[in-house]
Write an enzyme that holds these catalytic residues in place. Structure first.
Site, PDB file in Angstrom:
ATOM      1  N   CYS A  30      64.395  55.451  35.206  1.00 11.08           N
ATOM      2  CA  CYS A  30      64.586  55.928  33.917  1.00 11.08           C
ATOM      3  C   CYS A  30      65.540  57.052  34.015  1.00 11.08           C
ATOM      4  O   CYS A  30      65.350  58.251  34.680  1.00 11.08           O
ATOM      5  CB  CYS A  30      63.345  56.415  33.158  1.00 11.08           C
TER       6      CYS A  30
ATOM      7  N   CYS B 154      63.266  60.436  32.019  1.00 14.25           N
ATOM      8  CA  CYS B 154      62.172  60.859  33.049  1.00 14.25           C
ATOM      9  C   CYS B 154      62.401  60.883  34.390  1.00 14.25           C
ATOM     10  O   CYS B 154      61.513  61.447  35.248  1.00 14.25           O
ATOM     11  CB  CYS B 154      60.813  60.355  32.531  1.00 14.25           C
TER      12      CYS B 154
ATOM     13  N   ASP C 210      30.058 103.820  57.203  1.00 11.59           N
ATOM     14  CA  ASP C 210      30.286 103.740  58.620  1.00 11.59           C
ATOM     15  C   ASP C 210      29.666 102.768  59.417  1.00 11.59           C
ATOM     16  O   ASP C 210      28.442 102.327  59.042  1.00 11.59           O
ATOM     17  CB  ASP C 210      30.530 105.166  59.165  1.00 11.59           C
TER      18      ASP C 210
END
Length: 530
Positions: free
Chosen positions: A89, A92, A345
Protein backbone atom coordinates in the site's frame (compact mmCIF):
# COMPACT_ATOMS: atom_id res chain seq x y z
CA UNK A 1 -24.93 -12.48 -0.78
CA UNK A 2 -22.78 -13.24 2.31
CA UNK A 3 -23.48 -16.97 1.95
CA UNK A 4 -22.44 -16.98 -1.71
CA UNK A 5 -19.21 -15.16 -0.87
CA UNK A 6 -18.40 -17.54 1.94
CA UNK A 7 -18.71 -20.48 -0.47
CA UNK A 8 -16.36 -18.75 -2.89
CA UNK A 9 -13.48 -18.59 -0.42
CA UNK A 10 -14.24 -20.73 2.65
CA UNK A 11 -10.58 -21.24 3.63
CA UNK A 12 -9.76 -17.57 3.60
CA UNK A 13 -12.35 -15.64 5.54
CA UNK A 14 -15.50 -16.11 7.57
CA UNK A 15 -18.72 -15.59 5.61
CA UNK A 16 -20.22 -13.30 8.22
CA UNK A 17 -17.11 -11.10 8.08
CA UNK A 18 -17.32 -10.83 4.29
CA UNK A 19 -21.00 -10.07 4.50
CA UNK A 20 -20.31 -7.25 6.94
CA UNK A 21 -17.51 -5.96 4.71
CA UNK A 22 -19.86 -6.08 1.71
CA UNK A 23 -22.44 -3.97 3.55
CA UNK A 24 -19.82 -1.38 4.48
CA UNK A 25 -18.33 -1.13 0.99
CA UNK A 26 -21.75 -0.87 -0.63
CA UNK A 27 -22.34 2.33 1.37
CA UNK A 28 -19.14 3.95 0.04
CA UNK A 29 -18.98 6.10 -3.12
CA UNK A 30 -17.82 3.55 -5.73
CA UNK A 31 -15.97 6.04 -7.95
CA UNK A 32 -13.91 7.24 -4.96
CA UNK A 33 -13.09 3.65 -3.99
CA UNK A 34 -11.94 2.96 -7.56
CA UNK A 35 -9.80 6.08 -7.55
CA UNK A 36 -8.08 5.10 -4.31
CA UNK A 37 -7.37 1.60 -5.58
CA UNK A 38 -5.95 3.04 -8.79
CA UNK A 39 -3.29 5.04 -6.90
CA UNK A 40 -2.24 2.01 -4.84
CA UNK A 41 -4.23 2.37 -1.62
CA UNK A 42 -5.07 -0.89 0.20
CA UNK A 43 -8.55 -1.94 1.32
CA UNK A 44 -7.98 -1.28 5.02
CA UNK A 45 -6.66 2.22 4.28
CA UNK A 46 -9.74 2.91 2.15
CA UNK A 47 -11.92 1.85 5.07
CA UNK A 48 -10.07 4.04 7.56
CA UNK A 49 -10.13 7.06 5.22
CA UNK A 50 -13.91 6.74 5.26
CA UNK A 51 -13.93 6.41 9.06
CA UNK A 52 -14.91 2.73 9.31
CA UNK A 53 -14.07 1.60 12.86
CA UNK A 54 -15.42 -1.94 13.18
CA UNK A 55 -12.47 -4.15 14.11
CA UNK A 56 -13.69 -7.16 12.11
CA UNK A 57 -12.89 -5.42 8.80
CA UNK A 58 -9.29 -4.83 9.86
CA UNK A 59 -8.72 -8.28 11.39
CA UNK A 60 -10.05 -10.38 8.50
CA UNK A 61 -7.80 -11.72 5.73
CA UNK A 62 -8.37 -9.88 2.45
CA UNK A 63 -7.41 -12.22 -0.37
CA UNK A 64 -7.82 -11.22 -4.04
CA UNK A 65 -10.80 -13.57 -4.40
CA UNK A 66 -12.46 -12.04 -1.36
CA UNK A 67 -11.95 -8.52 -2.62
CA UNK A 68 -13.23 -9.48 -6.06
CA UNK A 69 -16.35 -10.98 -4.53
CA UNK A 70 -17.01 -7.94 -2.39
CA UNK A 71 -16.23 -5.15 -4.83
CA UNK A 72 -17.56 -6.71 -8.02
CA UNK A 73 -21.11 -6.39 -6.76
CA UNK A 74 -20.70 -2.96 -5.19
CA UNK A 75 -18.66 -1.05 -7.79
CA UNK A 76 -18.45 -0.70 -11.54
CA UNK A 77 -15.61 -3.18 -12.01
CA UNK A 78 -16.11 -3.94 -15.70
CA UNK A 79 -14.19 -0.87 -16.77
CA UNK A 80 -11.72 -0.78 -13.89
CA UNK A 81 -9.24 -3.64 -14.04
CA UNK A 82 -6.92 -1.71 -11.68
CA UNK A 83 -9.29 -2.40 -8.78
CA UNK A 84 -7.15 -4.83 -6.81
CA UNK A 85 -5.20 -4.96 -3.56
CA UNK A 86 -1.72 -3.45 -4.09
CA UNK A 87 1.33 -5.53 -3.21
CA UNK A 88 2.46 -2.73 -0.88
CA UNK A 89 0.00 0.00 0.00
CA UNK A 90 1.34 3.43 -0.99
CA UNK A 91 -0.45 4.98 1.98
CA UNK A 92 0.32 2.76 4.99
CA UNK A 93 3.45 1.23 3.40
CA UNK A 94 2.33 -2.29 4.22
CA UNK A 95 1.51 -1.71 7.90
CA UNK A 96 -2.20 -2.57 7.53
CA UNK A 97 -1.37 -5.38 5.10
CA UNK A 98 0.76 -6.95 7.86
CA UNK A 99 3.74 -6.78 5.52
CA UNK A 100 7.09 -5.52 6.74
CA UNK A 101 10.86 -5.82 6.40
CA UNK A 102 12.82 -7.49 9.13
CA UNK A 103 15.30 -4.90 10.29
CA UNK A 104 18.33 -7.22 10.29
CA UNK A 105 18.46 -8.48 6.71
CA UNK A 106 15.63 -6.46 5.06
CA UNK A 107 13.76 -9.69 4.33
CA UNK A 108 10.11 -8.98 3.45
CA UNK A 109 7.64 -10.80 5.71
CA UNK A 110 3.97 -11.11 4.77
CA UNK A 111 1.29 -12.19 7.24
CA UNK A 112 -2.10 -13.20 5.86
CA UNK A 113 -4.04 -11.35 8.54
CA UNK A 114 -3.94 -9.75 11.94
CA UNK A 115 -4.13 -13.25 13.38
CA UNK A 116 -0.77 -14.10 11.82
CA UNK A 117 0.97 -11.02 13.19
CA UNK A 118 -0.67 -11.41 16.61
CA UNK A 119 0.43 -15.05 16.68
CA UNK A 120 4.02 -14.06 15.98
CA UNK A 121 3.91 -11.46 18.78
CA UNK A 122 2.39 -13.88 21.31
CA UNK A 123 5.03 -16.51 20.46
CA UNK A 124 7.74 -13.90 20.98
CA UNK A 125 6.34 -13.04 24.41
CA UNK A 126 6.31 -16.69 25.46
CA UNK A 127 9.81 -17.32 24.09
CA UNK A 128 11.13 -14.50 26.26
CA UNK A 129 9.51 -16.05 29.32
CA UNK A 130 7.05 -13.31 30.24
CA UNK A 131 4.13 -14.12 32.51
CA UNK A 132 1.52 -11.39 32.10
CA UNK A 133 -2.02 -10.55 33.21
CA UNK A 134 -2.49 -7.60 30.85
CA UNK A 135 -0.75 -5.64 28.13
CA UNK A 136 -0.56 -2.24 26.50
CA UNK A 137 0.01 -2.04 22.73
CA UNK A 138 2.25 0.82 21.56
CA UNK A 139 2.74 1.65 17.87
CA UNK A 140 5.16 4.10 16.29
CA UNK A 141 4.91 4.92 12.57
CA UNK A 142 7.20 7.01 10.32
CA UNK A 143 6.19 10.62 9.52
CA UNK A 144 6.13 9.84 5.79
CA UNK A 145 2.81 8.00 6.28
CA UNK A 146 1.16 11.11 7.71
CA UNK A 147 2.51 13.14 4.78
CA UNK A 148 1.13 10.58 2.32
CA UNK A 149 -2.26 10.74 4.01
CA UNK A 150 -2.31 14.51 3.68
CA UNK A 151 -1.45 14.55 -0.01
CA UNK A 152 -3.94 11.76 -0.82
CA UNK A 153 -6.62 13.67 1.05
CA UNK A 154 -5.78 16.86 -0.87
CA UNK A 155 -6.08 14.85 -4.08
CA UNK A 156 -9.51 13.55 -3.02
CA UNK A 157 -10.58 17.04 -2.02
CA UNK A 158 -9.64 18.43 -5.42
CA UNK A 159 -11.68 15.76 -7.19
CA UNK A 160 -14.70 15.40 -4.90
CA UNK A 161 -15.10 18.48 -2.68
CA UNK A 162 -18.25 19.51 -4.54
CA UNK A 163 -19.93 16.16 -3.81
CA UNK A 164 -22.21 15.87 -0.81
CA UNK A 165 -20.56 12.76 0.70
CA UNK A 166 -17.16 14.47 0.80
CA UNK A 167 -18.43 17.72 2.29
CA UNK A 168 -19.37 15.81 5.44
CA UNK A 169 -15.81 14.51 5.96
CA UNK A 170 -12.45 15.86 7.06
CA UNK A 171 -9.00 14.37 7.44
CA UNK A 172 -9.03 14.50 11.28
CA UNK A 173 -12.14 12.27 11.23
CA UNK A 174 -10.22 9.52 9.44
CA UNK A 175 -8.71 6.72 11.47
CA UNK A 176 -4.94 6.94 11.68
CA UNK A 177 -2.79 4.04 10.52
CA UNK A 178 -1.59 3.66 14.10
CA UNK A 179 -5.12 3.35 15.52
CA UNK A 180 -6.24 1.07 12.69
CA UNK A 181 -3.37 -1.32 13.47
CA UNK A 182 -4.32 -1.31 17.15
CA UNK A 183 -7.93 -2.06 16.18
CA UNK A 184 -6.66 -4.93 14.03
CA UNK A 185 -4.47 -6.54 16.68
CA UNK A 186 -5.93 -5.83 20.10
CA UNK A 187 -8.80 -8.34 20.25
CA UNK A 188 -6.74 -11.08 18.64
CA UNK A 189 -3.87 -10.49 21.08
CA UNK A 190 -6.31 -10.61 23.98
CA UNK A 191 -7.46 -14.03 22.82
CA UNK A 192 -3.98 -15.44 22.20
CA UNK A 193 -2.47 -14.04 25.42
CA UNK A 194 -5.57 -14.81 27.51
CA UNK A 195 -5.59 -11.36 29.10
CA UNK A 196 -7.06 -7.94 28.47
CA UNK A 197 -5.50 -4.84 27.00
CA UNK A 198 -5.07 -2.34 29.81
CA UNK A 199 -2.79 0.34 31.20
CA UNK A 200 -0.32 -1.82 33.08
CA UNK A 201 3.36 -2.61 33.39
CA UNK A 202 3.70 -4.87 30.34
CA UNK A 203 4.12 -3.22 26.95
CA UNK A 204 4.19 -4.49 23.38
CA UNK A 205 5.91 -1.93 21.19
CA UNK A 206 5.87 -2.06 17.38
CA UNK A 207 8.25 0.49 15.87
CA UNK A 208 7.89 1.02 12.10
CA UNK A 209 10.59 2.93 10.29
CA UNK A 210 11.07 3.88 6.64
CA UNK A 211 14.38 4.31 4.80
CA UNK A 212 13.26 7.48 3.03
CA UNK A 213 12.62 10.40 5.35
CA UNK A 214 9.50 12.51 5.02
CA UNK A 215 11.66 15.57 4.29
CA UNK A 216 13.44 13.85 1.41
CA UNK A 217 10.16 12.97 -0.27
CA UNK A 218 8.77 16.44 0.42
CA UNK A 219 11.74 18.08 -1.28
CA UNK A 220 11.45 15.81 -4.30
CA UNK A 221 7.89 16.90 -5.06
CA UNK A 222 8.24 20.57 -4.16
CA UNK A 223 9.00 21.39 -7.77
CA UNK A 224 5.48 20.25 -8.68
CA UNK A 225 4.00 22.93 -6.43
CA UNK A 226 6.35 25.73 -7.39
CA UNK A 227 6.98 28.45 -4.86
CA UNK A 228 5.39 28.44 -1.42
CA UNK A 229 3.03 31.21 -2.47
CA UNK A 230 1.74 29.11 -5.34
CA UNK A 231 1.64 26.03 -3.18
CA UNK A 232 -0.42 27.58 -0.43
CA UNK A 233 -2.39 30.06 -2.50
CA UNK A 234 -1.84 32.74 0.10
CA UNK A 235 0.29 35.83 0.50
CA UNK A 236 0.55 37.68 3.81
CA UNK A 237 -2.43 35.73 5.07
CA UNK A 238 -4.67 36.67 2.10
CA UNK A 239 -6.04 34.17 -0.41
CA UNK A 240 -4.48 34.97 -3.82
CA UNK A 241 -5.65 31.97 -5.84
CA UNK A 242 -8.32 34.02 -7.61
CA UNK A 243 -5.72 36.62 -8.67
CA UNK A 244 -3.44 33.84 -9.91
CA UNK A 245 -6.25 32.42 -12.03
CA UNK A 246 -7.08 35.83 -13.53
CA UNK A 247 -3.46 36.50 -14.42
CA UNK A 248 -3.14 33.08 -16.05
CA UNK A 249 -5.78 33.90 -18.67
CA UNK A 250 -7.75 30.72 -17.95
CA UNK A 251 -11.32 30.53 -16.76
CA UNK A 252 -11.97 29.33 -13.21
CA UNK A 253 -13.02 25.87 -14.41
CA UNK A 254 -9.99 25.56 -16.74
CA UNK A 255 -7.61 26.67 -13.98
CA UNK A 256 -9.23 24.21 -11.58
CA UNK A 257 -8.63 21.40 -14.07
CA UNK A 258 -4.98 22.41 -14.44
CA UNK A 259 -4.62 22.51 -10.68
CA UNK A 260 -6.09 19.00 -10.43
CA UNK A 261 -3.69 17.70 -13.11
CA UNK A 262 -0.73 19.27 -11.30
CA UNK A 263 -1.78 17.77 -7.97
CA UNK A 264 -2.29 14.39 -9.61
CA UNK A 265 1.26 14.49 -11.00
CA UNK A 266 2.66 15.40 -7.61
CA UNK A 267 0.65 12.60 -6.00
CA UNK A 268 1.99 10.09 -8.48
CA UNK A 269 5.59 11.26 -7.98
CA UNK A 270 5.17 11.22 -4.23
CA UNK A 271 3.71 7.73 -4.03
CA UNK A 272 6.18 6.28 -6.52
CA UNK A 273 8.94 7.05 -4.01
CA UNK A 274 7.17 5.23 -1.17
CA UNK A 275 6.61 1.79 -2.60
CA UNK A 276 8.48 -0.46 -0.16
CA UNK A 277 7.20 -1.87 3.14
CA UNK A 278 8.31 -0.35 6.42
CA UNK A 279 10.92 -2.00 8.61
CA UNK A 280 9.44 -3.34 11.83
CA UNK A 281 11.12 -3.77 15.19
CA UNK A 282 9.31 -5.75 17.88
CA UNK A 283 9.95 -5.01 21.54
CA UNK A 284 8.18 -6.71 24.42
CA UNK A 285 9.07 -5.40 27.84
CA UNK A 286 7.75 -4.71 31.30
CA UNK A 287 8.16 -1.29 32.84
CA UNK A 288 9.98 -1.06 36.14
CA UNK A 289 8.52 -2.82 39.15
CA UNK A 290 9.52 -1.76 42.67
CA UNK A 291 10.13 -3.61 45.89
CA UNK A 292 10.01 -1.40 48.97
CA UNK A 293 10.93 -2.07 52.56
CA UNK A 294 13.40 -1.23 55.32
CA UNK A 295 16.81 -2.77 55.58
CA UNK A 296 18.93 -3.42 58.63
CA UNK A 297 22.72 -3.67 58.55
CA UNK A 298 24.30 -5.67 61.34
CA UNK A 299 27.93 -5.60 60.20
CA UNK A 300 30.49 -2.79 60.39
CA UNK A 301 32.19 -4.13 57.28
CA UNK A 302 29.27 -3.87 54.82
CA UNK A 303 28.73 -0.81 52.62
CA UNK A 304 25.34 0.30 51.43
CA UNK A 305 26.27 0.12 47.73
CA UNK A 306 29.02 -1.79 45.98
CA UNK A 307 32.24 0.07 46.84
CA UNK A 308 35.37 -0.60 44.78
CA UNK A 309 38.50 1.57 44.76
CA UNK A 310 41.36 0.80 42.35
CA UNK A 311 39.86 -2.61 41.62
CA UNK A 312 39.78 -3.46 45.31
CA UNK A 313 36.51 -4.12 47.11
CA UNK A 314 35.89 -2.14 50.26
CA UNK A 315 34.12 -4.33 52.81
CA UNK A 316 32.96 -7.90 52.52
CA UNK A 317 29.61 -7.18 50.86
CA UNK A 318 26.99 -4.46 50.26
CA UNK A 319 23.32 -4.07 51.10
CA UNK A 320 22.66 -3.34 47.43
CA UNK A 321 24.17 -6.63 46.24
CA UNK A 322 22.55 -8.77 48.91
CA UNK A 323 19.08 -7.36 48.22
CA UNK A 324 19.46 -7.31 44.44
CA UNK A 325 20.95 -10.79 44.14
CA UNK A 326 17.96 -12.25 45.97
CA UNK A 327 15.21 -10.17 44.33
CA UNK A 328 16.37 -10.22 40.68
CA UNK A 329 16.29 -14.03 40.15
CA UNK A 330 12.72 -14.41 41.37
CA UNK A 331 11.58 -11.69 38.93
CA UNK A 332 13.78 -12.93 36.05
CA UNK A 333 14.55 -9.30 35.20
CA UNK A 334 17.35 -7.81 33.12
CA UNK A 335 18.93 -5.81 35.93
CA UNK A 336 18.14 -3.92 39.11
CA UNK A 337 18.83 -0.56 40.73
CA UNK A 338 19.03 0.07 44.46
CA UNK A 339 17.75 3.29 46.03
CA UNK A 340 17.72 4.27 49.71
CA UNK A 341 16.63 7.19 51.85
CA UNK A 342 20.11 8.40 52.71
CA UNK A 343 23.09 6.24 53.65
CA UNK A 344 25.32 5.35 56.56
CA UNK A 345 29.10 4.86 56.51
CA UNK A 346 30.46 1.36 56.01
CA UNK A 347 31.44 1.12 59.71
CA UNK A 348 28.03 2.27 60.95
CA UNK A 349 25.29 -0.24 61.70
CA UNK A 350 21.65 0.36 60.72
CA UNK A 351 19.39 -0.94 63.50
CA UNK A 352 15.97 -0.24 64.97
CA UNK A 353 13.19 0.27 62.42
CA UNK A 354 15.62 0.11 59.50
CA UNK A 355 16.26 2.45 56.57
CA UNK A 356 13.65 2.81 53.75
CA UNK A 357 14.84 1.46 50.41
CA UNK A 358 13.58 0.57 46.94
CA UNK A 359 14.83 -2.07 44.54
CA UNK A 360 13.86 -1.21 40.97
CA UNK A 361 13.72 -4.27 38.69
CA UNK A 362 13.85 -3.61 34.96
CA UNK A 363 11.99 -5.76 32.43
CA UNK A 364 10.84 -8.40 34.92
CA UNK A 365 9.48 -11.54 33.23
CA UNK A 366 7.52 -12.42 36.35
CA UNK A 367 5.82 -10.34 39.04
CA UNK A 368 5.84 -12.37 42.28
CA UNK A 369 2.76 -12.75 44.44
CA UNK A 370 2.44 -11.25 47.89
CA UNK A 371 3.09 -14.67 49.38
CA UNK A 372 6.27 -15.06 47.31
CA UNK A 373 7.51 -11.67 48.53
CA UNK A 374 7.00 -12.76 52.15
CA UNK A 375 8.99 -15.92 51.46
CA UNK A 376 11.72 -13.77 49.91
CA UNK A 377 11.89 -11.62 53.04
CA UNK A 378 12.23 -14.74 55.17
CA UNK A 379 15.01 -16.03 52.92
CA UNK A 380 17.02 -12.79 53.22
CA UNK A 381 16.58 -12.68 57.00
CA UNK A 382 17.76 -16.28 57.31
CA UNK A 383 20.95 -15.87 55.28
CA UNK A 384 23.81 -17.67 57.00
CA UNK A 385 26.16 -14.70 57.28
CA UNK A 386 23.55 -12.48 58.99
CA UNK A 387 25.05 -9.34 57.49
CA UNK A 388 21.73 -7.64 56.69
CA UNK A 389 18.03 -8.01 57.35
CA UNK A 390 14.82 -6.63 55.87
CA UNK A 391 11.45 -5.52 57.24
CA UNK A 392 8.09 -4.94 55.57
CA UNK A 393 9.24 -6.02 52.09
CA UNK A 394 6.47 -5.63 49.49
CA UNK A 395 5.73 -4.68 45.91
CA UNK A 396 5.00 -0.97 45.65
CA UNK A 397 4.06 1.50 42.94
CA UNK A 398 6.33 4.07 41.35
CA UNK A 399 4.76 6.75 43.56
CA UNK A 400 6.73 5.29 46.47
CA UNK A 401 9.85 6.73 44.86
CA UNK A 402 8.47 10.28 45.23
CA UNK A 403 7.26 9.54 48.76
CA UNK A 404 10.72 8.34 49.78
CA UNK A 405 12.48 11.32 48.20
CA UNK A 406 10.10 13.82 49.85
CA UNK A 407 10.47 12.23 53.26
CA UNK A 408 14.25 12.03 52.95
CA UNK A 409 14.61 15.82 53.06
CA UNK A 410 12.36 16.18 56.12
CA UNK A 411 13.33 13.14 58.16
CA UNK A 412 14.92 12.99 61.58
CA UNK A 413 17.41 10.30 62.53
CA UNK A 414 18.32 8.82 65.87
CA UNK A 415 21.76 7.49 66.77
CA UNK A 416 23.62 5.74 69.54
CA UNK A 417 27.36 6.47 69.71
CA UNK A 418 30.09 5.01 71.89
CA UNK A 419 32.07 8.09 72.98
CA UNK A 420 35.30 8.66 74.89
CA UNK A 421 36.10 11.93 76.65
CA UNK A 422 39.45 13.14 77.95
CA UNK A 423 37.95 13.92 81.36
CA UNK A 424 35.43 12.22 83.59
CA UNK A 425 31.91 13.55 83.08
CA UNK A 426 29.95 14.69 86.12
CA UNK A 427 26.22 14.50 86.69
CA UNK A 428 26.00 18.20 85.86
CA UNK A 429 27.49 17.46 82.43
CA UNK A 430 24.84 14.83 81.78
CA UNK A 431 22.08 17.23 82.83
CA UNK A 432 23.54 20.01 80.68
CA UNK A 433 23.50 17.77 77.60
CA UNK A 434 19.97 16.51 78.32
CA UNK A 435 18.65 20.09 78.60
CA UNK A 436 19.64 20.94 75.03
CA UNK A 437 16.66 21.04 72.64
CA UNK A 438 16.65 21.92 68.94
CA UNK A 439 20.15 23.37 69.00
CA UNK A 440 21.36 24.86 65.70
CA UNK A 441 24.91 24.02 64.60
CA UNK A 442 27.03 25.01 61.60
CA UNK A 443 28.99 22.30 59.81
CA UNK A 444 31.57 22.89 57.12
CA UNK A 445 32.11 19.99 54.76
CA UNK A 446 34.09 17.40 56.78
CA UNK A 447 37.76 16.96 56.00
CA UNK A 448 37.26 13.24 55.37
CA UNK A 449 34.86 13.87 52.46
CA UNK A 450 36.30 17.09 51.01
CA UNK A 451 37.78 15.13 48.11
CA UNK A 452 34.28 14.26 46.84
CA UNK A 453 31.96 16.95 48.30
CA UNK A 454 31.71 20.68 47.67
CA UNK A 455 33.21 22.91 50.42
CA UNK A 456 29.98 24.29 51.88
CA UNK A 457 28.69 25.39 55.26
CA UNK A 458 25.49 23.66 56.36
CA UNK A 459 23.11 24.58 59.13
CA UNK A 460 21.70 21.55 60.98
CA UNK A 461 19.60 20.95 64.08
CA UNK A 462 20.36 18.71 67.07
CA UNK A 463 16.88 17.99 68.42
CA UNK A 464 17.88 16.30 71.67
CA UNK A 465 20.70 14.36 73.37
CA UNK A 466 21.02 11.98 76.31
CA UNK A 467 24.10 10.40 77.90
CA UNK A 468 23.97 6.86 79.25
CA UNK A 469 26.75 5.75 81.57
CA UNK A 470 28.53 2.43 81.04
CA UNK A 471 28.94 0.40 84.22
CA UNK A 472 32.57 0.16 85.29
CA UNK A 473 33.76 2.97 83.00
CA UNK A 474 34.23 6.63 83.86
CA UNK A 475 35.30 8.04 80.48
CA UNK A 476 33.38 5.80 78.08
CA UNK A 477 29.64 6.24 77.68
CA UNK A 478 26.77 6.00 75.19
CA UNK A 479 25.47 9.15 73.58
CA UNK A 480 21.88 8.94 72.31
CA UNK A 481 20.82 11.81 70.03
CA UNK A 482 18.24 12.82 67.45
CA UNK A 483 19.26 15.12 64.60
CA UNK A 484 18.10 16.64 61.37
CA UNK A 485 18.78 14.58 58.26
CA UNK A 486 22.23 15.19 56.78
CA UNK A 487 24.00 15.95 60.04
CA UNK A 488 27.56 14.63 60.20
CA UNK A 489 27.47 12.85 63.61
CA UNK A 490 31.14 11.91 63.86
CA UNK A 491 32.15 15.51 63.22
CA UNK A 492 29.57 16.82 65.67
CA UNK A 493 31.13 14.70 68.43
CA UNK A 494 34.82 15.53 67.91
CA UNK A 495 34.44 18.94 66.21
CA UNK A 496 36.47 18.18 63.05
CA UNK A 497 39.25 20.61 64.01
CA UNK A 498 36.74 23.38 64.63
CA UNK A 499 34.83 22.89 61.38
CA UNK A 500 31.64 22.02 63.32
CA UNK A 501 30.43 24.68 65.81
CA UNK A 502 29.34 24.03 68.45
CA UNK A 503 30.36 20.38 68.86
CA UNK A 504 29.68 17.90 71.63
CA UNK A 505 33.27 18.29 72.85
CA UNK A 506 33.19 22.10 72.80
CA UNK A 507 29.93 22.17 74.77
CA UNK A 508 31.50 20.08 77.55
CA UNK A 509 34.90 21.72 77.28
CA UNK A 510 36.69 18.43 76.68
CA UNK A 511 38.23 16.39 73.93
CA UNK A 512 35.70 13.85 72.65
CA UNK A 513 36.19 10.95 70.25
CA UNK A 514 33.55 8.71 68.70
CA UNK A 515 34.48 5.02 68.69
CA UNK A 516 31.37 3.36 67.29
CA UNK A 517 28.11 4.60 65.80
CA UNK A 518 24.73 3.01 65.15
CA UNK A 519 21.67 4.47 63.43
CA UNK A 520 18.73 3.41 65.59
CA UNK A 521 15.80 5.06 63.80
CA UNK A 522 14.99 6.83 60.54
CA UNK A 523 11.79 8.78 61.15
CA UNK A 524 9.89 8.51 57.87
CA UNK A 525 6.43 7.26 56.97
CA UNK A 526 7.77 4.91 54.26
CA UNK A 527 7.28 1.16 54.65
CA UNK A 528 6.54 1.15 58.38
CA UNK A 529 4.04 -1.70 58.01
CA UNK A 530 3.73 -4.77 55.81
Amino acid sequence: MATEIAKASPATVNGDDVGALYDVVRALPSHAVIELFSIGVCTRCILRLFGVRESVHYRSPLSPSTLSSVFSDSTDLDNHSSLREPVVCRLCLGILQFTYCEDKDKKVVRKESADGLAGYISDLIREQGFEIDGFSLEVSIPPVILENERIVWDHMKTKYESEHWFQERSLPECISAKDALKISLTETLETKLDCKSSIGTFRIRLTYTYPISSKTVENSVEGCHGSKRRKTGTHNGLDTRGDDIKRSGFSTSEAGSLQAIELSKCLKLRLEQTNEPCCLEFLCYRTQIYFGGRYLKYSRNVSQSCWIIDDERMGEASVEEIMGSNILPICRGDKYKFHAAGREDIDVRMLGSGRPFLVEVQNARYVPSQESVKDLQTKINNLQNKLVGVKNLKLVGSQSWDLMREGEAEKQKQYTALVWTSRILKDEDLQSISSIKDMCILQRTPIRVLHRRSPLEREKIIHWMRIERIVGSSQYFLLHLCTQAGTYIKEFVHGDLGRTQPSFGSILGTRAEILRLDVTDVKMDCFLTE
